[in-house]
Design an enzyme around this catalytic site. Structure first.
Site, PDB file in Angstrom:
ATOM      1  N   ASP A  90       0.851  -1.200   0.000  1.00  0.00           N
ATOM      2  CA  ASP A  90       0.000   0.000   0.000  1.00  0.00           C
ATOM      3  C   ASP A  90       0.883   1.245   0.000  1.00  0.00           C
ATOM      4  OD1 ASP A  90       0.772  -0.727   2.704  1.00  0.00           O
ATOM      5  OD2 ASP A  90      -0.390   1.002   3.327  1.00  0.00           O
ATOM      6  N   GLU A 152      -0.098  -0.566   5.703  1.00  0.00           N
ATOM      7  CA  GLU A 152       0.933  -0.091   6.633  1.00  0.00           C
ATOM      8  C   GLU A 152       0.803   1.404   6.847  1.00  0.00           C
ATOM      9  OE1 GLU A 152       4.668   1.524   8.116  1.00  0.00           O
ATOM     10  OE2 GLU A 152       3.737   1.962   6.193  1.00  0.00           O
ATOM     11  N   GLU A 153       0.541   2.142   5.775  1.00  0.00           N
ATOM     12  CA  GLU A 153       0.616   3.601   5.859  1.00  0.00           C
ATOM     13  C   GLU A 153      -0.495   4.180   6.735  1.00  0.00           C
ATOM     14  OE1 GLU A 153       3.123   5.073   5.022  1.00  0.00           O
ATOM     15  OE2 GLU A 153       4.058   4.180   3.260  1.00  0.00           O
ATOM     16  N   HIS A 416       6.621   9.955   1.245  1.00  0.00           N
ATOM     17  CA  HIS A 416       5.419  10.652   1.747  1.00  0.00           C
ATOM     18  C   HIS A 416       5.352  12.083   1.229  1.00  0.00           C
ATOM     19  CE1 HIS A 416       4.890   7.807   5.462  1.00  0.00           C
ATOM     20  NE2 HIS A 416       5.331   7.182   4.386  1.00  0.00           N
TER      21      HIS A 416
HETATM   22 ZN   LIG Z   1       6.703   2.297   4.264  1.00  0.00          ZN
END
Ligand SMILES: [Zn+2]
Length: 453
Positions: A90, A152-153, A416
Site C-alpha cells: 500500500d 501499513e501507511e 510521503h
Molecule cells: Zn513504508
C-alpha cells in the site's frame, strides 16, 4: 563480478517492468479511497510471488485491514535457517497532485530511476524480495516467509496479529525492507528507533474572554501561562531540559549538517537547535515538539484576555527508554510548573515503544558482508525516524530472531511527499544484498551446525 551480481543484472529488466506495473496501481488503503486498487495490488504481488516459484502463497484477511500477502518457501534442508522478508504494497495518498511533475500513478523515468507515488515506500522493496526469490529460481538456501502488508501507511490491526499466531511468523532472522540508505551508494542498516508518546497540557484561567483593556494586567492570560510552561522544555541551546530523559552518544553514522539542512528544508540563516552530534540529537537523545496549539488565531484575535489554551506535545525518547516512563517525566515536569502560580492540567496520551536491534549475531554478520558485497563499501548504522509498530509485533512472535532493517529507499527519495522516486542502483544493490545475505546466513548456520537460534 560475482555470479549473484550477473544473475541480478540479468533480472533487472523484468523487475523494473514489474515495479512499473505495481507502481501504476493506486493502492491507497486509507478511508475514503476505493478498495479495488488495493485488491488489485494484492493480487499482483501474490501472482508475482507464485510465478517466481514461491510454493505457498496465501491471503490473510483480518478485521479492519487490507489483506496481507503471506508466502512461504520451506527450508531446503533440515537445519537451514528461516528468514522472514517484510514489505508493504500500500502507499500514502499522493497529496496535492499539482505538486507532482508527472501523474503520481504513472511511473515516469527520472535520472537513474523512476518517479511514482509509493514507488520507494515500499513497492521497490516488494520487488527487491521478489528479485531475490527469482535469482534463486524459487529455491533460496534458506527457508523464506514473505509478509507483504497492505495497510501499513494508514495503520491497521495487523501489528497486533503476529504474536497471536507465532508459528506462522517463526523465523531466525527478519529483513524489514521498509527502509533504505542514508544516501544513495552508502549501504545502511537501521538499528534503532526512538520511542514516542504524546502529552496534552491545558490551562484555564477565566470563565470566558475578558476585555484586555479593562482586565489585562491582572487577569491571567491562559495562553501566556501555557507558553511560559512550554518555554521551560528546552534550554538556551535548544537541548531538551526535562529531567530523566535518556540521552547517549550515537555510535553509528549520521547525516552531514549540510545533508540534514537540505533534507529538513531549514531556511538559510536559521541555525539547527540542540548541541552534540546530529545522531545524538536525532536518534539517541530525546526530542519534544509542540505539534498542536489551541489558541485564538492571529486573523481572528480580538482585544481580550485569553481564558483557555491547550497544547499537544510529541515526545521522542531513547530507543531503550520506556516511553511510558519518559512520558511520566514530561508530565511531572509540566505539573511541577506553576507559571504565575497557575497550575496546568496535563494528560498523558498514546505511547509506542522504540526499538534497538542487537547487532552482534550471525544475521548481522551476514548482512554486513552482504551489504558490502552489494555496494562495495562497509555498511553504516543509523536509526530511523518513522515508526514501525509491526516490528514489535513480529519481534514478539519470534523473540529470538534477529531483526534487520534495510532496503531500496534512500533519504533523498521524497517519501510521503510529491515526486517520490527510487533509484535503480539502490534496487539492484538491494536485490544483490538480499541474495548475498541468505547465502552468507545459510553458510554461517551450516558452519555452526544449524539451529543456532
Ligand atoms: Zn513504508
Amino acid at each position: 563480478m560475482t555470479s549473484i551480481e550477473a544473475t541480478v543484472d540479468s533480472l533487472m529488466g523484468g523487475l523494473r517492468a514489474d515495479l512499473e506495473r505495481l507502481a501504476s496501481i493506486p493502492s491507497i488503503a486509507f478511508p475514503g479511497y476505493p478498495p479495488e486498487p488495493v485488491e488489485e495490488a494484492h493480487a499482483l504481488v501474490a501472482a508475482l510471488l507464485r510465478d517466481a516459484g514461491v510454493p505457498r502463497v496465501e491471503r490473510l484477511d483480518l478485521p479492519d485491514t487490507a489483506p496481507v500477502v503471506l508466502g512461504e518457501i520451506p527450508p531446503p534442508e533440515p537445519g537451514a535457517p528461516t528468514v522472514l522478508l517484510y514489505a508493504h504494497y500500500d502507499v500514502q495518498p499522493p497529496g496535492d497532485v499539482s505538486l507532482w511533475k508527472s501523474p503520481p500513478f504513472e511511473p515516469t523515468p527520472v535520472e537513474g530511476g523512476l518517479r511514482a507515488c509509493g514507488i520507494a515506500d515500499d513497492k521497490a522493496n516488494v520487488i527487491a524480495h521478489l528479485g531475490m526469490v527469482r535469482a534463486y529460481g524459487g529455491r533460496p538456501p534458506v527457508g523464506v516467509k514473505l509478509v507483504i502488508e497492505g495497510q501499513e501507511e494508514y495503520g491497521s490491526a495487523f501489528e497486533s496479529h503476529p504474536p497471536t499466531d507465532p508459528e506462522r511468523f517463526a523465523c531466525d532472522a527478519m529483513v524489514i525492507a521498509d527502509h533504505g540508505n542514508i544516501r544513495p551508494g552508502t549501504p545502511t542498516l537501521a538499528t534503532g528507533l526512538r520511542g514516542a508518546c504524546e502529552v496534552v497540557a491545558e490551562v484555564r484561567t477565566l470563565d470566558e474572554p475578558r476585555h484586555s483593556g479593562e482586565f489585562g494586567g491582572a487577569a491571567p492570560d491562559a495562553l501566556l501561562v501555557l507558553l511560559k510552561a512550554l518555554g521551560t522544555l528546552h534550554d538556551v541551546h535548544g537541548d531538551v531540559a526535562v529531567e530523566g530523559l535518556r540521552r547517549e552518544d550515537w555510535t553509528g553514522t549520521t547525516y552531514t549538517e549540510e545533508e540534514f539542512r537540505s533534507l529538513a528544508g531549514v531556511r538559510e540563516g536559521v541555525p539547527l537547535i540542540g548541541s552534540g552530534s546530529l545522531g545524538e540529537r536525532l536518534w539517541s537523545g530525546p526530542a519534544i515538539t509542540v505539534i498542536g496549539l489551541d489558541a485564538p488565531s492571529v486573523d481572528h484575535g480580538v482585544s481580550a484576555v485569553v481564558p483557555y489554551a491547550r497544547a499537544r506535545l510529541n515526545l521522542r525518547c531513547h530507543p531503550r527508554q520506556d516511553p511510558r516512563e519518559a512520558q511520566g517525566r514530561l508530565v511531572a515536569h509540566l505539573r511541577s510548573l506553576k507559571p504565575f502560580g497557575i497550575p496546568l492540567t496535563v494528560r498523558p496520551g498514546a505511547a509506542g515503544p522504540g526499538y534497538e536491534a542487537a547487532t552482534g549475531g550471525p544475521a548481522y554478520r551476514a548482512a554486513r558482508t552482504a551489504l558490502k558485497e552489494a555496494w562495495g563499501t562497509e555498511a553504516s548504522y543509523v536509526a530511523t525516524g518513522g515508526s514501525i509498530p509491526l516490528v514489535n509485533g513480529l519481534a514478539k512472535a519470534a523473540p529470538g530472531a534477529e531483526v534487520l532493517l534495510f532496503g531500496a529507499q534512500d533519504s533523498m527519495c521524497n517519501l510521503h511527499a510529491p515526486n517520490e522516486r527510487v533509484l535503480f542502483s539502490e534496487l539492484r544493490n538491494t536485490v544483490v544484498a538480499l541474495c548475498a545475505f541468505v547465502r552468507e546466513y545459510a553458510a554461517d548456520f551450516r558452519r555452526a551446525g544449524g539451529g543456532a537460534a
